[in-house]
Write an enzyme that holds these catalytic residues in place. Structure first.
Site, PDB file in Angstrom:
ATOM      1  N   TYR A 224       2.063  26.064  15.984  1.00  0.00           N
ATOM      2  CA  TYR A 224       2.436  24.709  15.567  1.00  0.00           C
ATOM      3  C   TYR A 224       1.803  24.279  14.245  1.00  0.00           C
ATOM      4  O   TYR A 224       2.097  23.201  13.747  1.00  0.00           O
ATOM      5  CB  TYR A 224       2.018  23.700  16.648  1.00  0.00           C
ATOM      6  CG  TYR A 224       2.647  23.954  17.989  1.00  0.00           C
ATOM      7  CD1 TYR A 224       3.981  23.618  18.222  1.00  0.00           C
ATOM      8  CD2 TYR A 224       1.925  24.533  19.020  1.00  0.00           C
ATOM      9  CE1 TYR A 224       4.573  23.848  19.454  1.00  0.00           C
ATOM     10  CE2 TYR A 224       2.507  24.771  20.263  1.00  0.00           C
ATOM     11  CZ  TYR A 224       3.832  24.424  20.466  1.00  0.00           C
ATOM     12  OH  TYR A 224       4.416  24.660  21.677  1.00  0.00           O
TER      13      TYR A 224
ATOM     14  N   ASP B 299       3.044  11.752  12.762  1.00  0.00           N
ATOM     15  CA  ASP B 299       4.364  11.914  12.161  1.00  0.00           C
ATOM     16  C   ASP B 299       5.267  10.758  12.568  1.00  0.00           C
ATOM     17  O   ASP B 299       5.132  10.204  13.652  1.00  0.00           O
ATOM     18  CB  ASP B 299       4.977  13.251  12.591  1.00  0.00           C
ATOM     19  CG  ASP B 299       5.161  13.368  14.098  1.00  0.00           C
ATOM     20  OD1 ASP B 299       4.201  13.069  14.848  1.00  0.00           O
ATOM     21  OD2 ASP B 299       6.256  13.759  14.538  1.00  0.00           O
TER      22      ASP B 299
ATOM     23  N   ASN C  42       5.369  10.273  21.852  1.00  0.00           N
ATOM     24  CA  ASN C  42       4.619  10.489  23.093  1.00  0.00           C
ATOM     25  C   ASN C  42       3.108  10.481  22.912  1.00  0.00           C
ATOM     26  O   ASN C  42       2.369  10.098  23.817  1.00  0.00           O
ATOM     27  CB  ASN C  42       5.060  11.790  23.760  1.00  0.00           C
ATOM     28  CG  ASN C  42       6.452  11.665  24.338  1.00  0.00           C
ATOM     29  OD1 ASN C  42       6.849  10.593  24.787  1.00  0.00           O
ATOM     30  ND2 ASN C  42       7.205  12.740  24.306  1.00  0.00           N
TER      31      ASN C  42
ATOM     32  N   HIS D  17       5.310  17.867  13.201  1.00  0.00           N
ATOM     33  CA  HIS D  17       4.613  17.129  14.261  1.00  0.00           C
ATOM     34  C   HIS D  17       3.094  17.194  14.076  1.00  0.00           C
ATOM     35  O   HIS D  17       2.371  16.386  14.645  1.00  0.00           O
ATOM     36  CB  HIS D  17       4.997  17.742  15.610  1.00  0.00           C
ATOM     37  CG  HIS D  17       5.203  16.757  16.720  1.00  0.00           C
ATOM     38  ND1 HIS D  17       5.488  15.422  16.539  1.00  0.00           N
ATOM     39  CD2 HIS D  17       5.170  16.928  18.071  1.00  0.00           C
ATOM     40  CE1 HIS D  17       5.621  14.831  17.715  1.00  0.00           C
ATOM     41  NE2 HIS D  17       5.426  15.717  18.660  1.00  0.00           N
TER      42      HIS D  17
ATOM     43  N   ASN E  47       1.482  14.958  23.862  1.00  0.00           N
ATOM     44  CA  ASN E  47       1.699  13.942  24.900  1.00  0.00           C
ATOM     45  C   ASN E  47       0.474  13.712  25.780  1.00  0.00           C
ATOM     46  O   ASN E  47       0.511  12.879  26.684  1.00  0.00           O
ATOM     47  CB  ASN E  47       2.936  14.273  25.746  1.00  0.00           C
ATOM     48  CG  ASN E  47       2.819  15.597  26.453  1.00  0.00           C
ATOM     49  OD1 ASN E  47       1.961  16.422  26.131  1.00  0.00           O
ATOM     50  ND2 ASN E  47       3.676  15.812  27.430  1.00  0.00           N
TER      51      ASN E  47
END
Length: 189
Positions: free
Chosen positions: A18, A94, A115, A23, A69
């Site tokens: 990631y 973001d 989230n 994100h 989240n």
């Protein structure tokens, strides 16, 4: 005399998969900030955090590492442990509702479907923290949004990030100054 305590949180997802995702812009901005300020983050399986005492301010830096989240646990624990109220917390994240490169501050309010922000509001028991919203744009079809935020920045966007990080760091410094003024007025009474 009491020190002003401020927490700066960068949101993202853990792991190399990631790392350069849209994100993860909160992680990227925070990493750039702590590098500039000479702060080392200590990593555990659940968070990366660091602290800096400077100019009468105790800064707490945090990257929750339990996926977006679940960001609220680390934020609320650090907040409670150190007596940092929501209005002294800044969360960098973001924002799909802004075009790439738009940066905007916001205090309080809803989570806009984010989230990480939702979980932080729930775990803190308050939405009254500040947000630095970093525009990452969104695809024309909203059904494609999850894939969009979990995709990497393109080459053109990557080339613009250093300049945007500088803008973000200036906004963070402005926020710090504003919190210092409010704190000094409150302690002068």
């Amino acid at each position: 005399m009491a020190n002003l305590k401020l927490m700066i949180v960068g949101l993202g997802n853990p792991g190399p998969k990631y790392e350069k995702n849209r994100h993860n812009i909160g992680f990227l901005v925070l990493d750039d900030l702590v590098k500039d300020w000479g702060v080392e983050l200590n990593h555990s399986s659940k968070e990366a955090k660091g602290k800096l005492d400077r100019d009468g301010v105790s800064f707490y830096f945090l990257k929750p590492l339990e996926y977006m989240n679940l960001s609220g646990r680390a934020v609320s624990e650090l907040s409670r442990k150190n007596g940092i109220p929501p209005e002294n917390i800044l969360v960098i994240h973001d924002e799909v509702d802004f075009p790439f490169s738009k940066l905007k501050f916001k205090q309080s309010g809803g989570n806009g479907g984010h989230n990480g922000i939702k979980d932080i509001s729930e775990k803190l028991g308050s939405p009254d923290f500040f947000r630095l919203r970093f525009g990452v744009g969104k695809p024309g079809d909203s059904a494609l949004t999850p894939g969009h935020v979990l995709s990497n920045f393109n080459q053109e966007e990557m080339s613009k990030l250093p300049e945007l990080f500088d803008q973000a760091k200036q906004k963070i410094k402005d926020w710090v100054r504003e919190r210092q003024i409010i704190f000094s007025k409150a302690t002068d009474k």
